[in-house]
Design an enzyme around this catalytic site. Structure first.
Site, PDB file in Angstrom:
ATOM      1  N   ARG A 127      70.329  44.986  75.475  1.00 19.87           N
ATOM      2  CA  ARG A 127      68.925  44.286  74.988  1.00 19.87           C
ATOM      3  C   ARG A 127      68.764  43.460  76.442  1.00 19.87           C
ATOM      4  NH1 ARG A 127      69.368  42.436  68.805  1.00 19.87           N
ATOM      5  NH2 ARG A 127      70.350  44.431  67.961  1.00 19.87           N
ATOM      6  N   SER A 170      66.312  45.492  67.664  1.00 26.57           N
ATOM      7  CA  SER A 170      66.294  45.130  66.321  1.00 26.57           C
ATOM      8  C   SER A 170      65.106  44.008  65.949  1.00 26.57           C
ATOM      9  CB  SER A 170      67.800  44.461  66.117  1.00 26.57           C
ATOM     10  OG  SER A 170      67.765  44.279  64.761  1.00 26.57           O
ATOM     11  N   HIS A 171      65.501  42.816  65.679  1.00 34.82           N
ATOM     12  CA  HIS A 171      64.560  41.864  65.214  1.00 34.82           C
ATOM     13  C   HIS A 171      63.837  40.820  66.330  1.00 34.82           C
ATOM     14  CE1 HIS A 171      68.593  40.228  65.980  1.00 34.82           C
ATOM     15  NE2 HIS A 171      68.078  39.089  65.906  1.00 34.82           N
ATOM     16  N   ASP A 227      64.045  44.524  59.101  1.00 35.58           N
ATOM     17  CA  ASP A 227      63.564  44.338  60.335  1.00 35.58           C
ATOM     18  C   ASP A 227      63.003  45.299  61.200  1.00 35.58           C
ATOM     19  OD1 ASP A 227      66.114  45.682  60.613  1.00 35.58           O
ATOM     20  OD2 ASP A 227      66.674  44.519  62.119  1.00 35.58           O
ATOM     21  N   ASP A 245      64.497  47.557  63.268  1.00 42.48           N
ATOM     22  CA  ASP A 245      64.798  48.918  63.158  1.00 42.48           C
ATOM     23  C   ASP A 245      65.374  49.296  61.781  1.00 42.48           C
ATOM     24  OD1 ASP A 245      66.751  46.917  63.360  1.00 42.48           O
ATOM     25  OD2 ASP A 245      68.251  48.343  64.366  1.00 42.48           O
ATOM     26  N   ASP A 296      67.801  48.107  59.842  1.00 38.61           N
ATOM     27  CA  ASP A 296      69.062  47.901  59.217  1.00 38.61           C
ATOM     28  C   ASP A 296      69.179  46.592  58.398  1.00 38.61           C
ATOM     29  OD1 ASP A 296      69.085  46.475  61.736  1.00 38.61           O
ATOM     30  OD2 ASP A 296      70.729  47.245  62.509  1.00 38.61           O
ATOM     31  N   ARG A 297      68.270  45.709  58.876  1.00 36.12           N
ATOM     32  CA  ARG A 297      68.474  44.377  58.006  1.00 36.12           C
ATOM     33  C   ARG A 297      67.790  44.264  56.582  1.00 36.12           C
ATOM     34  NH1 ARG A 297      69.359  39.305  62.124  1.00 36.12           N
ATOM     35  NH2 ARG A 297      70.682  40.422  63.397  1.00 36.12           N
ATOM     36  N   GLU A 301      77.396  41.258  56.457  1.00 34.52           N
ATOM     37  CA  GLU A 301      77.243  40.490  57.480  1.00 34.52           C
ATOM     38  C   GLU A 301      76.240  39.124  56.919  1.00 34.52           C
ATOM     39  OE1 GLU A 301      77.900  41.161  61.687  1.00 34.52           O
ATOM     40  OE2 GLU A 301      76.297  42.527  61.277  1.00 34.52           O
ATOM     41  N   LYS A 339      74.379  49.296  59.159  1.00 32.54           N
ATOM     42  CA  LYS A 339      73.498  48.532  58.133  1.00 32.54           C
ATOM     43  C   LYS A 339      72.430  49.070  57.703  1.00 32.54           C
ATOM     44  CE  LYS A 339      72.141  44.542  60.842  1.00 32.54           C
ATOM     45  NZ  LYS A 339      72.952  44.060  62.078  1.00 32.54           N
TER      46      LYS A 339
END
Ligand code: VG1
Ligand code: CO
Length: 546
Positions: free
Chosen positions: A25, A116-117, A280, A282, A284-285, A366, A379
């Site tokens: 990242r 991601s986020h 989020d 992508d 996954d959250r 998580e 996730k």
């Protein structure tokens, strides 16, 4: 059959391409430097050494630079043995959908383009992670090797690939290469329908229950529209921010009570929907709320385990469960009651993958709003939402009702994460080093929180392949059921973030109903004092609390 021309490009190594908790990242300004994407991609392929004729899955969260990076990545992939590419339409694939596609289509590897986020747009962040044929993120020894190679390589190979149109689904053949542009949602939707009772959920919605899903202008918009609205019959206005945008509409696509404050406001007072959720960048959250209720991700996975056999895809139960080390031990308590093993892994989804692949666990989570099962190797935000919808539909109680009864039975793990954003990463490292040196002296002492039974630096030995991961976070475990964990974030792109995780297990009714801040503030203050956070960082209070 003709083949595409291959060119060897000489270029000095970039020395900063070390993957973190979940892929590489960096700021967009870093990623868009000349040959940056190509050099990292080459380091990955030089590590993987794919045989000629390999199949690759590619997709991303649609953030700024996604489309350009995909074209550049494909050219390097083709020069390194890839002859078949499966890519999401418009370059989109949520992280869990990509993981599923890699498994479903027996791909040799996958690239997921996401930070991601983290914020997007030209001044935001970009990211690249690569997954193995299991659909899981590459393990630590592989990412270490990629970093080693990236620092030594003197160039990369690229195929002379014309611009590939990703706007329409279908198959394109270019010399020896096959590019298949797929509907990003279709296979994932089929998978979800195989796990959950869509009929029950649809009936529950038709009976007048209401949901609200915030896609935060990120990748889950099209998934939520297809599954929640078109398949399950939720009204279209159940969705917020459902259109993916390259800059996420200027929002921060992080499903937490601060960045999704609008959703939290909707959960308050009379007339709140029965379930509210956000995902989020992508996909996954997940953050899940009920009327006047914040569902801690640590509690969510524990409640899921307690009810798992009520969900069609999990009727047989699960062989075991896992949580990341800083995640609260609410899951452990339920696992113990069921006689199931509960593994404790370092932070980062990749550490669950061996356990999932070996069939040792069937549910994991998580604290950072991540939950999933063995249905893929990432996730999965929407999966968690559907799990809760299915549970509400078969249970009859409200979300707060289910949670209250769960606490009454198992006790409550009050839980918070205090983040300290430290602009100077060196000072954050000094703090952690000083804390590690202090550990032997802390063991057995009795500060205000009770006796410290364990004071250590978490060291993980993978039970499947025996690989070792050291220095995964400092733990102070108290005899009275409290715990403090300190670690540095591995996903940031500037400075450092010290994360302090706080947990207290309570069983008395009066303590269960306490507000979490009231239950944990003294422990947080003790944590700051022990680690001398103000002294090392100049910060007298956390930058954020979740
Ligand atoms: C954070 C979370 C961690 C999560 C990781 C990737 O890492 O704490 O639990 O696995 O993000 O999630 P860190 O190193 O910043 O604490 V995601 O949705 O950003 O891919
Ligand atoms: Co994510």
């Amino acid at each position: 059959m003709s083949t595409l021309d291959i060119t060897d490009v000489s270029f000095p190594p970039y020395v900063d391409q070390r993957p973190g908790t979940a892929g590489l990242r960096k700021k967009v300004s870093v990623f868009s430097q000349p040959h940056y994407v190509e050099m990292f991609t080459q380091a990955v392929f030089s590590t993987l050494k794919l045989p000629a004729g390999s199949r690759l899955v590619i997709g991303g969260d649609g953030r700024y630079f996604n489309s350009e990076a995909i074209q550049r990545l494909m050219a390097v992939a083709v020069a390194n043995g890839v002859s078949e590419i499966i890519v999401g339409q418009h370059g989109l694939l949520s992280t869990p959908a990509a993981s599923h596609l890699i498994r479903l289509r027996h791909a040799a590897a996958g690239f997921i383009l996401t930070a991601s986020h983290n914020p997007g747009g030209p001044s935001g962040d970009f990211g690249l992670k690569f997954n193995t044929p299991t659909g899981g993120q590459a393990p630590e020894h592989v990412t270490d090797e990629v970093f080693r190679i990236s620092q030594q390589q003197t160039g990369y190979r690229r195929a002379d690939l014309p611009h590939v149109d990703l706007s329409r689904t279908g198959i394109t053949r270019l010399a020896g290469l096959v590019v298949e542009v797929v509907d990003p949602v279709a296979d994932y939707a089929v998978l979800m329908e195989s796990l959950f009772d869509f009929q029950r959920i649809a009936d529950w919605l038709r009976a007048g229950h209401r949901i609200r899903f915030d896609a935060m202008h990120a990748v889950t918009g099209p998934y939520a529209r297809r599954i929640l609205v078109e398949r399950l019959g939720a009204p279209l206005d159940s969705l917020r921010h459902a259109e993916p945008l390259p800059d996420f509409g200027g929002l921060h696509p992080d499903p937490n009570p601060i960045d999704a404050a609008g959703l939290v406001a909707e959960s308050r007072g009379a007339g709140a929907p029965d379930l509210l959720a956000a995902s989020d960048g992508d996909g996954d959250r997940n953050m899940i709320l009920g009327p006047d209720t914040f569902l801690s991700p640590c509690d969510s996975v524990a409640v899921m385990l307690a009810n798992v056999t009520r969900i069609p895809g999990y009727r047989e139960g699960v062989p075991g469960v896992a949580r990341s080390m800083p995640t609260s031990r609410a899951l452990d308590v339920v696992a113990a009651s069921l006689g199931l093993p509960c593994y404790e892994t370092p932070t980062g989804w990749r550490f669950f993958c061996n356990l999932l692949e070996a069939g040792r666990i069937g549910l994991c989570g998580e604290e950072s709003f991540g939950t999933s099962s063995a249905h893929c190797r990432e996730k999965d935000g929407l999966w968690a939402v559907l799990f809760w919808l299915n549970l509400l539909a078969v249970d009859g109680r409200s979300l707060p009702g289910i949670l209250r009864d769960h606490w009454a039975r198992f006790g409550r793990h009050h839980y918070q994460r205090w983040d300290y954003v430290v602009p100077d990463a060196g000072r954050a490292n000094e703090l952690m080093e000083a804390l590690r040196r202090l550990l032997p002296a802390l063991q057995g002492t009795n500060p205000a929180g009770g006796i410290i039974d364990t004071a250590d630096d978490f060291h993980y030995r993978d039970p499947v392949d025996a690989s070792e991961s050291a220095h995964q976070g400092v733990r102070l475990i108290f005899s009275n059921g409290a715990r403090i964990v300190y670690r540095l974030s591995g996903t940031g792109t500037a400075g450092a973030t010290l994360r302090v995780y706080l947990e207290r297990h309570v069983t008395l009714p009066g303590e269960i109903v306490l507000s979490t801040p009231a239950a944990l503030t003294p422990l947080g203050e003790l944590a700051a004092q022990i680690a001398r956070i103000a002294h090392h960082t100049g910060l007298s209070a956390p930058t954020g609390m979740i």
